[in-house]
Design a protein around this motif. Structure first.
Motif, PDB file in Angstrom:
ATOM      1  N   GLU A  84       0.847  -1.194   0.000  1.00 28.44           N
ATOM      2  CA  GLU A  84       0.000   0.000   0.000  1.00 28.44           C
ATOM      3  C   GLU A  84       0.878   1.237   0.000  1.00 28.44           C
ATOM      4  O   GLU A  84       1.648   1.489   0.927  1.00 28.44           O
ATOM      5  CB  GLU A  84      -0.928  -0.015   1.214  1.00 28.44           C
ATOM      6  CG  GLU A  84      -1.925  -1.169   1.173  1.00 28.44           C
ATOM      7  CD  GLU A  84      -2.908  -1.141   2.323  1.00 28.44           C
ATOM      8  OE1 GLU A  84      -2.790  -0.230   3.179  1.00 28.44           O
ATOM      9  OE2 GLU A  84      -3.797  -2.003   2.362  1.00 28.44           O
ATOM     10  N   ASP A  85       0.744   2.028  -1.049  1.00 30.82           N
ATOM     11  CA  ASP A  85       1.547   3.218  -1.241  1.00 30.82           C
ATOM     12  C   ASP A  85       0.608   4.386  -1.537  1.00 30.82           C
ATOM     13  O   ASP A  85      -0.624   4.248  -1.508  1.00 30.82           O
ATOM     14  CB  ASP A  85       2.526   2.984  -2.401  1.00 30.82           C
ATOM     15  CG  ASP A  85       3.758   3.857  -2.341  1.00 30.82           C
ATOM     16  OD1 ASP A  85       3.836   4.728  -1.456  1.00 30.82           O
ATOM     17  OD2 ASP A  85       4.652   3.672  -3.189  1.00 30.82           O
ATOM     18  N   LEU A  87       0.471   8.107  -4.133  1.00 29.37           N
ATOM     19  CA  LEU A  87       1.069   9.041  -5.072  1.00 29.37           C
ATOM     20  C   LEU A  87       0.880  10.465  -4.549  1.00 29.37           C
ATOM     21  O   LEU A  87       0.096  10.695  -3.626  1.00 29.37           O
ATOM     22  CB  LEU A  87       0.428   8.880  -6.447  1.00 29.37           C
ATOM     23  CG  LEU A  87       0.772   7.607  -7.217  1.00 29.37           C
ATOM     24  CD1 LEU A  87      -0.050   7.509  -8.487  1.00 29.37           C
ATOM     25  CD2 LEU A  87       2.264   7.567  -7.541  1.00 29.37           C
ATOM     26  N   LEU A  93      -2.288   3.991  -3.894  1.00 30.38           N
ATOM     27  CA  LEU A  93      -1.640   3.146  -4.891  1.00 30.38           C
ATOM     28  C   LEU A  93      -1.414   1.779  -4.276  1.00 30.38           C
ATOM     29  O   LEU A  93      -0.750   1.650  -3.246  1.00 30.38           O
ATOM     30  CB  LEU A  93      -0.297   3.760  -5.311  1.00 30.38           C
ATOM     31  CG  LEU A  93       0.606   2.914  -6.207  1.00 30.38           C
ATOM     32  CD1 LEU A  93      -0.044   2.699  -7.567  1.00 30.38           C
ATOM     33  CD2 LEU A  93       1.962   3.588  -6.377  1.00 30.38           C
ATOM     34  N   GLU A  94      -1.980   0.750  -4.881  1.00 27.72           N
ATOM     35  CA  GLU A  94      -1.785  -0.618  -4.418  1.00 27.72           C
ATOM     36  C   GLU A  94      -0.960  -1.386  -5.448  1.00 27.72           C
ATOM     37  O   GLU A  94      -1.284  -1.383  -6.634  1.00 27.72           O
ATOM     38  CB  GLU A  94      -3.125  -1.319  -4.192  1.00 27.72           C
ATOM     39  CG  GLU A  94      -3.918  -0.757  -3.029  1.00 27.72           C
ATOM     40  CD  GLU A  94      -5.159  -1.570  -2.727  1.00 27.72           C
ATOM     41  OE1 GLU A  94      -5.565  -2.379  -3.606  1.00 27.72           O
ATOM     42  OE2 GLU A  94      -5.734  -1.411  -1.639  1.00 27.72           O
ATOM     43  N   VAL A  95       0.108  -2.001  -4.976  1.00 26.27           N
ATOM     44  CA  VAL A  95       1.006  -2.766  -5.842  1.00 26.27           C
ATOM     45  C   VAL A  95       0.929  -4.222  -5.413  1.00 26.27           C
ATOM     46  O   VAL A  95       1.201  -4.553  -4.257  1.00 26.27           O
ATOM     47  CB  VAL A  95       2.451  -2.254  -5.735  1.00 26.27           C
ATOM     48  CG1 VAL A  95       3.367  -3.060  -6.645  1.00 26.27           C
ATOM     49  CG2 VAL A  95       2.523  -0.771  -6.068  1.00 26.27           C
ATOM     50  N   MET A 330       2.337   0.510 -14.579  1.00 32.31           N
ATOM     51  CA  MET A 330       1.184   1.122 -13.931  1.00 32.31           C
ATOM     52  C   MET A 330       0.190   0.051 -13.485  1.00 32.31           C
ATOM     53  O   MET A 330      -0.231  -0.787 -14.280  1.00 32.31           O
ATOM     54  CB  MET A 330       0.500   2.076 -14.907  1.00 32.31           C
ATOM     55  CG  MET A 330      -0.876   2.559 -14.484  1.00 32.31           C
ATOM     56  SD  MET A 330      -0.867   3.642 -13.051  1.00 32.31           S
ATOM     57  CE  MET A 330      -0.275   5.167 -13.789  1.00 32.31           C
ATOM     58  N   LEU A 334      -5.222   1.676 -11.566  1.00 35.58           N
ATOM     59  CA  LEU A 334      -5.002   3.114 -11.666  1.00 35.58           C
ATOM     60  C   LEU A 334      -5.001   3.618 -13.099  1.00 35.58           C
ATOM     61  O   LEU A 334      -5.135   4.816 -13.327  1.00 35.58           O
ATOM     62  CB  LEU A 334      -3.651   3.477 -11.033  1.00 35.58           C
ATOM     63  CG  LEU A 334      -3.590   3.658  -9.521  1.00 35.58           C
ATOM     64  CD1 LEU A 334      -2.163   3.985  -9.116  1.00 35.58           C
ATOM     65  CD2 LEU A 334      -4.517   4.774  -9.071  1.00 35.58           C
ATOM     66  N   VAL A 338      -5.902   8.169 -13.417  1.00 32.03           N
ATOM     67  CA  VAL A 338      -4.871   9.135 -13.055  1.00 32.03           C
ATOM     68  C   VAL A 338      -4.654  10.119 -14.195  1.00 32.03           C
ATOM     69  O   VAL A 338      -4.992   9.849 -15.350  1.00 32.03           O
ATOM     70  CB  VAL A 338      -3.538   8.447 -12.715  1.00 32.03           C
ATOM     71  CG1 VAL A 338      -3.701   7.491 -11.558  1.00 32.03           C
ATOM     72  CG2 VAL A 338      -2.976   7.720 -13.926  1.00 32.03           C
ATOM     73  N   ASP A 342       0.986  11.716 -13.325  1.00 31.63           N
ATOM     74  CA  ASP A 342       1.121  10.509 -12.513  1.00 31.63           C
ATOM     75  C   ASP A 342       1.285   9.278 -13.394  1.00 31.63           C
ATOM     76  O   ASP A 342       2.071   8.375 -13.075  1.00 31.63           O
ATOM     77  CB  ASP A 342      -0.087  10.341 -11.591  1.00 31.63           C
ATOM     78  CG  ASP A 342      -0.018  11.245 -10.374  1.00 31.63           C
ATOM     79  OD1 ASP A 342       1.103  11.562  -9.943  1.00 31.63           O
ATOM     80  OD2 ASP A 342      -1.077  11.641  -9.858  1.00 31.63           O
TER      81      ASP A 342
END
Length: 422
Positions: A84-85, A87, A93-95, A330, A334, A338, A342
């Protein structure tokens, strides 16, 4: 340990996976991957955001969040993790990843240490395509959230200029401490700091080159208050002998001998002179695009490669690529939500990002396996036939590349102290 994800052939694709056209060393390695978060505190560091007192910067403890990936028992490609990040502008932002949160480290031996430094701004999760991948191949990989330089807390540029190399070196010390026998850490016995590699993207590359020995030029002292950058000038610091290799992607900084163009944040774009670049003596891999519009190519990354005359070095050039040659692709959640700025943090106009991820995984694995593990077979992947750019015909393919797939790439190899191009 068992998993609902038995291999990379699972139904969905995440950063770190290999496409069918990936070169030989791009796929994940034989190990399942564990991941854990460390909260470190570097004491009494100069605070460039504070006012000078008596001509000097006040000092404060500097917190760092570091994500560590490492081999763990289980099946390669298993594990489900969502990083969980955020921007800029607090956009979540979930990776997705293939790792086991807080899993035990694999017993039976220690693993070379890799320290990863992100761009400005960025995060410790921005290169999970590489961090998970390398951990599966038998490395302990520590990616730093550089305080004051992340998407969530971007601060003045001077914070990044000063702290990048010292954050890297402090993280090396801490991982060595936590990995040492008797530490009672979950990483006890898993870390071999005597074989450390540095990986940096953009400003992370700037920090990695300096940490490994490339001292800054003295004309840059004014960019950081209180003359604090003086400690990172050529000859002002001792190079850590545990650092055995460096891989930098689109490293920022440039060469004073070639380019003095202005940068948006002020100051000359030329952090290294001949003396500083000559002080870098460890094998170094440069990866860049020949249209890099942030770090530069002719006066930027290519010049650095050419003038690191006392080190073996390799230059990988992606033709028609700009600056974003390293980040994850990406996330699909997202892609439609975006704005342009971004989106372009993840994208290269002329390249597929997942393809770039696979190429980086391949070349960086070959380079690190050769210099940190002593694997002689790895050198073949960096010794391409003539011509050195693109496919050399059906009878002379690039080592490790499927037929017709080695296009848009150049590879240059120089050996110090007397360069001889291969």
């Amino acid at each position: 340990m068992t998993s609902s994800l038995p291999s990379e052939s699972t139904a969905f694709f995440v950063p770190g996976d290999a496409r069918p056209d990936a070169p030989a060393l791009a796929p994940r390695g034989p190990h399942a991957v564990g991941v854990r978060t460390l909260h470190l505190l570097n004491p009494a560091q100069p605070d460039v955001t504070a006012e000078l007192t008596g001509g000097e910067l006040p000092r404060r403890d500097r917190p760092l969040t570091v994500e560590v990936w490492y081999p763990t028992p289980g099946v390669s490609g298993s594990g489900q993790e969502t990083y969980e990040d955020v921007l800029p502008g607090a956009l979540p932002l979930e990776v997705l990843g293939r790792a086991w949160r807080d899993a035990p480290a694999l017993e039976g031996g220690s693993f070379p240490l890799l320290i990863v430094s992100h761009g400005y701004p960025g995060s410790r999760y921005f290169l999970t395509n590489l961090t998970e991948n390398l951990a599966s191949k038998g490395y302990v990989v520590a990616a730093i959230d550089h305080t004051g330089s992340t998407f969530a807390d971007q601060g003045p540029f001077a914070v990044t200029l000063l702290h990048r190399p010292t954050d890297i070196l402090f993280t090396l010390e801490e991982l060595a401490r936590l990995g040492a026998p008797g530490s009672a850490s979950p990483l006890e016995g898993a870390v071999d700091p005597s074989h450390t590699g540095l990986i940096g993207y953009s400003m992370g590359g700037y920090g990695a080159l300096n940490a490994a020995g490339a001292g800054f030029a003295p004309n840059l002292l004014g960019l950081v208050p209180g003359g604090a950058l003086a400690a990172r000038l050529t000859g002002a610091y001792t190079i850590d002998p545990r650092i055995k290799a460096v891989a930098v992607l689109a490293p920022w900084g440039g060469d004073t001998a070639v380019r003095t163009a202005s940068i948006p944040n002020g100051g000359p774009h030329g952090f290294w002179d001949a003396e500083g670049l000559g002080a870098l003596r460890v094998p170094t891999l440069f990866i860049t695009g020949d249209l890099d519009d942030v770090s530069g190519f002719e006066g930027g990354v290519k010049a650095l490669f050419e003038h690191v005359v006392n080190a073996e070095r390799v230059l990988i050039v992606y033709q028609n690529a700009r600056h974003n040659v390293a980040p994850n692709a990406m996330p699909s959640t997202l892609a439609s939500g975006v704005g342009h700025d971004d989106f372009m943090r993840f994208a290269e106009p002329a390249w597929d990002t997942t393809r770039l991820n696979n190429l980086n995984q391949h070349f960086i694995t070959a380079f690190l396996d050769g210099h940190l593990r002593g694997r002689a077979d790895a050198a073949a992947y960096l010794d391409v036939p003539t011509p050195r750019s693109n496919d050399a015909g059906p009878n002379r393919p690039w080592p490790g590349f499927p037929p017709r797939s080695a296009v848009g790439i150049e590879l240059h190899h120089l050996n110090g102290p007397h360069p001889t191009e291969k």
